[in-house]
Design a protein around this motif. Structure first.
Motif, PDB file in Angstrom:
ATOM      1  N   GLU A 298       0.818  -1.214   0.000  1.00 33.20           N
ATOM      2  CA  GLU A 298       0.000   0.000   0.000  1.00 33.20           C
ATOM      3  C   GLU A 298       0.858   1.272   0.000  1.00 33.20           C
ATOM      4  OE1 GLU A 298      -3.236  -0.332   2.788  1.00 33.20           O
ATOM      5  OE2 GLU A 298      -3.379   1.852   2.871  1.00 33.20           O
ATOM      6  N   GLN A 299       1.852   1.300   0.893  1.00 37.48           N
ATOM      7  CA  GLN A 299       2.682   2.506   1.012  1.00 37.48           C
ATOM      8  C   GLN A 299       3.470   2.789  -0.259  1.00 37.48           C
ATOM      9  OE1 GLN A 299       5.042   1.653   4.401  1.00 37.48           O
ATOM     10  NE2 GLN A 299       3.850   2.987   5.754  1.00 37.48           N
ATOM     11  N   HIS A 300       4.064   1.724  -0.804  1.00 31.52           N
ATOM     12  CA  HIS A 300       4.847   1.901  -2.030  1.00 31.52           C
ATOM     13  C   HIS A 300       3.973   2.349  -3.195  1.00 31.52           C
ATOM     14  CE1 HIS A 300       8.042  -0.951  -0.226  1.00 31.52           C
ATOM     15  NE2 HIS A 300       8.480   0.299  -0.173  1.00 31.52           N
ATOM     16  N   VAL A 301       2.779   1.778  -3.250  1.00 28.92           N
ATOM     17  CA  VAL A 301       1.868   2.136  -4.348  1.00 28.92           C
ATOM     18  C   VAL A 301       1.496   3.614  -4.241  1.00 28.92           C
ATOM     19  CG1 VAL A 301      -0.464   1.785  -5.281  1.00 28.92           C
ATOM     20  CG2 VAL A 301       0.967  -0.186  -4.732  1.00 28.92           C
ATOM     21  N   GLU A 302       1.163   4.044  -3.025  1.00 25.15           N
ATOM     22  CA  GLU A 302       0.768   5.439  -2.817  1.00 25.15           C
ATOM     23  C   GLU A 302       1.898   6.385  -3.244  1.00 25.15           C
ATOM     24  OE1 GLU A 302      -0.312   6.440   1.211  1.00 25.15           O
ATOM     25  OE2 GLU A 302      -0.315   8.583   0.718  1.00 25.15           O
ATOM     26  N   LYS A 303       3.124   6.035  -2.850  1.00 25.85           N
ATOM     27  CA  LYS A 303       4.271   6.892  -3.161  1.00 25.85           C
ATOM     28  C   LYS A 303       4.497   6.931  -4.684  1.00 25.85           C
ATOM     29  CE  LYS A 303       9.126   7.425  -1.784  1.00 25.85           C
ATOM     30  NZ  LYS A 303       9.912   6.824  -2.874  1.00 25.85           N
ATOM     31  N   GLU A 304       4.462   5.754  -5.288  1.00 26.70           N
ATOM     32  CA  GLU A 304       4.718   5.652  -6.736  1.00 26.70           C
ATOM     33  C   GLU A 304       3.661   6.435  -7.530  1.00 26.70           C
ATOM     34  OE1 GLU A 304       7.330   4.034  -8.007  1.00 26.70           O
ATOM     35  OE2 GLU A 304       6.821   4.177 -10.150  1.00 26.70           O
ATOM     36  N   ILE A 305       2.400   6.236  -7.144  1.00 25.57           N
ATOM     37  CA  ILE A 305       1.328   6.945  -7.862  1.00 25.57           C
ATOM     38  C   ILE A 305       1.491   8.448  -7.663  1.00 25.57           C
ATOM     39  CG2 ILE A 305      -1.173   7.378  -7.939  1.00 25.57           C
ATOM     40  CD1 ILE A 305      -1.679   4.441  -7.586  1.00 25.57           C
ATOM     41  N   GLY A 306       1.778   8.860  -6.435  1.00 32.09           N
ATOM     42  CA  GLY A 306       1.956  10.294  -6.146  1.00 32.09           C
ATOM     43  C   GLY A 306       3.045  10.895  -7.023  1.00 32.09           C
ATOM     44  N   GLU A 307       4.178  10.208  -7.125  1.00 33.79           N
ATOM     45  CA  GLU A 307       5.297  10.734  -7.912  1.00 33.79           C
ATOM     46  C   GLU A 307       4.965  10.777  -9.405  1.00 33.79           C
ATOM     47  OE1 GLU A 307       8.735   9.134  -4.817  1.00 33.79           O
ATOM     48  OE2 GLU A 307       8.660   8.294  -6.843  1.00 33.79           O
ATOM     49  N   ARG A 308       4.345   9.713  -9.863  1.00 25.55           N
ATOM     50  CA  ARG A 308       4.008   9.679 -11.287  1.00 25.55           C
ATOM     51  C   ARG A 308       2.964  10.739 -11.646  1.00 25.55           C
ATOM     52  NH1 ARG A 308       6.096   5.782 -14.437  1.00 25.55           N
ATOM     53  NH2 ARG A 308       7.491   4.415 -13.278  1.00 25.55           N
ATOM     54  N   LEU A 309       2.016  10.973 -10.712  1.00 25.26           N
ATOM     55  CA  LEU A 309       1.006  12.017 -10.950  1.00 25.26           C
ATOM     56  C   LEU A 309       1.667  13.392 -11.028  1.00 25.26           C
ATOM     57  CD1 LEU A 309      -2.038  11.159  -8.650  1.00 25.26           C
ATOM     58  CD2 LEU A 309      -1.983  11.187 -11.152  1.00 25.26           C
ATOM     59  N   ALA A 310       2.587  13.633 -10.100  1.00 31.44           N
ATOM     60  CA  ALA A 310       3.254  14.945 -10.079  1.00 31.44           C
ATOM     61  C   ALA A 310       4.012  15.159 -11.385  1.00 31.44           C
ATOM     62  CB  ALA A 310       4.207  15.017  -8.879  1.00 31.44           C
ATOM     63  N   ALA A 311       4.709  14.126 -11.839  1.00 35.46           N
ATOM     64  CA  ALA A 311       5.464  14.245 -13.093  1.00 35.46           C
ATOM     65  C   ALA A 311       4.515  14.489 -14.267  1.00 35.46           C
ATOM     66  CB  ALA A 311       6.289  12.982 -13.315  1.00 35.46           C
ATOM     67  N   ALA A 312       3.377  13.781 -14.246  1.00 32.39           N
ATOM     68  CA  ALA A 312       2.422  13.920 -15.351  1.00 32.39           C
ATOM     69  C   ALA A 312       1.814  15.322 -15.376  1.00 32.39           C
ATOM     70  CB  ALA A 312       1.330  12.860 -15.225  1.00 32.39           C
ATOM     71  N   ARG A 313       1.503  15.829 -14.177  1.00 32.59           N
ATOM     72  CA  ARG A 313       0.948  17.189 -14.113  1.00 32.59           C
ATOM     73  C   ARG A 313       1.952  18.193 -14.647  1.00 32.59           C
ATOM     74  NH1 ARG A 313      -1.178  15.861  -9.198  1.00 32.59           N
ATOM     75  NH2 ARG A 313       0.598  16.846  -8.182  1.00 32.59           N
ATOM     76  N   ALA A 314       3.219  17.966 -14.312  1.00 35.12           N
ATOM     77  CA  ALA A 314       4.276  18.870 -14.785  1.00 35.12           C
ATOM     78  C   ALA A 314       4.377  18.833 -16.318  1.00 35.12           C
ATOM     79  CB  ALA A 314       5.613  18.481 -14.156  1.00 35.12           C
ATOM     80  N   ARG A 315       4.024  17.702 -16.886  1.00 33.67           N
ATOM     81  CA  ARG A 315       4.045  17.603 -18.362  1.00 33.67           C
ATOM     82  C   ARG A 315       2.787  18.192 -18.979  1.00 33.67           C
ATOM     83  NH1 ARG A 315       5.281  12.046 -17.220  1.00 33.67           N
ATOM     84  NH2 ARG A 315       3.202  11.389 -17.890  1.00 33.67           N
ATOM     85  N   GLY A 316       1.816  18.544 -18.124  1.00 36.63           N
ATOM     86  CA  GLY A 316       0.563  19.122 -18.630  1.00 36.63           C
ATOM     87  C   GLY A 316      -0.497  18.094 -18.991  1.00 36.63           C
ATOM     88  N   GLU A 317      -0.365  16.886 -18.440  1.00 38.21           N
ATOM     89  CA  GLU A 317      -1.361  15.842 -18.730  1.00 38.21           C
ATOM     90  C   GLU A 317      -2.646  16.096 -17.946  1.00 38.21           C
ATOM     91  OE1 GLU A 317      -0.574  13.190 -20.685  1.00 38.21           O
ATOM     92  OE2 GLU A 317       1.532  12.652 -20.359  1.00 38.21           O
ATOM     93  N   LYS A 318      -3.776  15.629 -18.486  1.00 40.90           N
ATOM     94  CA  LYS A 318      -5.005  15.544 -17.689  1.00 40.90           C
ATOM     95  C   LYS A 318      -4.986  14.154 -17.054  1.00 40.90           C
ATOM     96  CE  LYS A 318      -9.955  16.162 -17.522  1.00 40.90           C
ATOM     97  NZ  LYS A 318     -11.200  16.490 -18.184  1.00 40.90           N
ATOM     98  N   THR A 319      -4.891  14.105 -15.724  1.00 43.70           N
ATOM     99  CA  THR A 319      -4.588  12.836 -15.058  1.00 43.70           C
ATOM    100  C   THR A 319      -5.807  12.178 -14.406  1.00 43.70           C
ATOM    101  OG1 THR A 319      -4.043  14.029 -13.040  1.00 43.70           O
ATOM    102  CG2 THR A 319      -2.204  13.516 -14.521  1.00 43.70           C
TER     103      THR A 319
END
Ligand code: TXA
Ligand code: MG
Length: 398
Positions: A298-319
């Motif tokens: 659970e913890q690893h998934v939360e961290k991984e998703i959080g990081e990937r979301l932040a990167a995607a937002r920085a790229r301008g994706e609709k997430t």
């Protein structure tokens, strides 16, 4: 194969409270008369909505392929309402098949059986010497089959390349104007398609497509090993959703661990020619945006998703995220769209929600989505199979 919208599609609503009332009787009378006349009618089953046609009528069956835009070398499942209807078009039923029918019919189990030559339109079997058959566990489906007097060929009622429909509105979106009717019986139950199984000469069986009936349930009834078609053998045989590349089979190849299958499962595959996939070459359903699966603690998934979301937002994706209820709170501020798979303690709920969620991402125009994976126990195997294909095999194990 782009078909034109040349048919007028009638929509009937039968609600579950009135499944046994006049509403149902009238609808069944009209819809079954259409089916008996070679027309195409979509109806609810306990897995997903099916698009039915008389399996003996080549013109009618050709209509299914045209309406769906389905490649003609992808065979269809024939639906029956009584065991006695089988002998008209199946040449031989083994003891193992009988056991499975007795245990799981009506229900989400499809059996691949030798076809009686000439009994069905050759388009149903796509020229194979076998036919896939099931008896759906849904009152509307059973009444329709019985009233039509036809064995009904019925693939999932989606346009090829779209997720299978779990609501009548999904069928309408995909097939309005291309088919003759839709019976709306509310949400389909299981949410993923039936388990497709072929028994073998050793009283065991091979699962060709995981679904609502698990490998463990099958082997318990057979008292013999049940194997899963491995990636090497072609894995999933659903050409509409078949993986185009080996990466997409990660989930399936992991299912081949002998611990899950019984120690001699490899032997079964080795001694029996594993059933071939009729349509491995077709691309699977993929949302318009990019879907990735994150699997782990659970913890690893939360961290991984959080990081990937932040990167995607920085790229301008609709997430978007697709996660279990218990974890939605982690993503309150993160993604543009957060959808739930239901409680992590009830994978049946996740199966029931998956396809609607994938359609919702498309509707909302998300361009980058992360889904939380689940265990491959029981129905989890079917969920991970469909999810990993929608994700084109992009699974992050953390
Ligand atoms: O739950 C379900 O099975 C739903 C509902 C509507 O009954 N139907 C469904 O049908 O999923 P469809 O056409 O979308 O998937 C049929 C699957 C495909 O993977 C096809 O390749 C396989 O069954 N199939 C059909 N006939 C076969 C055969 N003779 N041998 C091996 N596989 C076969
Ligand atoms: Mg399908």
């Amino acid at each position: 194969m782009e078909s034109k919208k040349t048919r007028s599609t009638k929509l009937w609503a039968v609600q579950s409270s009135s499944f046994t009332g006049n509403n149902l009787a009238g609808t069944v009378a009209e819809a079954s008369a259409l089916l008996a006349n070679g027309k195409l009618v979509a109806f609810p089953t306990e897995t997903v909505y099916g698009l039915g046609a008389d399996a003996r009528n080549t013109g009618a069956v050709a209509g299914i392929f045209e309406a769906k835009g389905r490649p003609s070398d992808n065979p269809l499942i024939v639906h029956i309402a009584n065991r006695s209807e089988l002998d008209a078009f199946v040449a031989k039923v083994s003891e193992a098949d009988e056991k499975l029918m007795a245990a799981f019919w009506p229900g989400p189990l499809t059996l691949v059986l030798p076809v009686r030559p000439g009994a069905l339109s050759p388009k149903v079997t796509a020229g194979l010497d076998t036919v896939a058959v099931r008896m759906p566990d849904h009152p509307v489906a059973l009444e329709l089959i019985q009233a039509s007097g036809c064995p009904l060929a019925a693939p999932s009622a989606n346009r090829s390349g779209r997720p299978s429909p779990t609501l009548a509105s999904h069928v309408w979106e995909d097939l309005n104007g291309r088919i003759d009717g839709i019976v709306d019986g509310g949400p389909a139950g299981v949410g993923v398609e039936s388990t497709v199984v072929r028994t073998n000469a050793h009283s065991g069986a091979t699962v060709l497509r995981p679904g609502g009936i698990s490998v463990a349930e099958l082997s318990q009834v057979l008292g013999a090993p049940v194997s899963q078609v491995s990636a090497d053998h072609g894995a999933d045989i659903d050409p509409e959703t078949a993986a185009g590349d080996s990466a997409a089979l990660i989930g399936l190849s992991r299912m081949d661990r002998s611990s899950e299958l019984g120690d001699d499962s490899k032997e079964v595959i080795a001694t029996d020619e594993a059933p071939r996939s009729p349509g491995m070459k077709y691309t699977h359903y993929a949302p318009s945006g990019q879907l990735e699966i994150v699997l782990g603690s659970e913890q690893h998934v939360e961290k991984e998703i959080g990081e990937r979301l932040a990167a995607a937002r920085a790229r301008g994706e609709k997430t978007g995220v697709l996660v279990f209820d218990e974890h939605l709170a982690h993503y309150e501020k993160g993604p543009d769209v957060a959808l739930s798979l239901g409680s992590k303690h009830d994978l049946r709920e996740a199966a029931a929600r998956l396809y609607a969620a994938l359609r919702q991402f498309d509707e909302l125009g998300t361009t980058y989505m992360l889904a939380e994976g689940c265990s491959e126990e029981g129905i989890g195997l079917a969920i991970m199979n469909r999810m990993s294909k929608a994700a084109g095999g992009r699974i992050h194990r953390v």
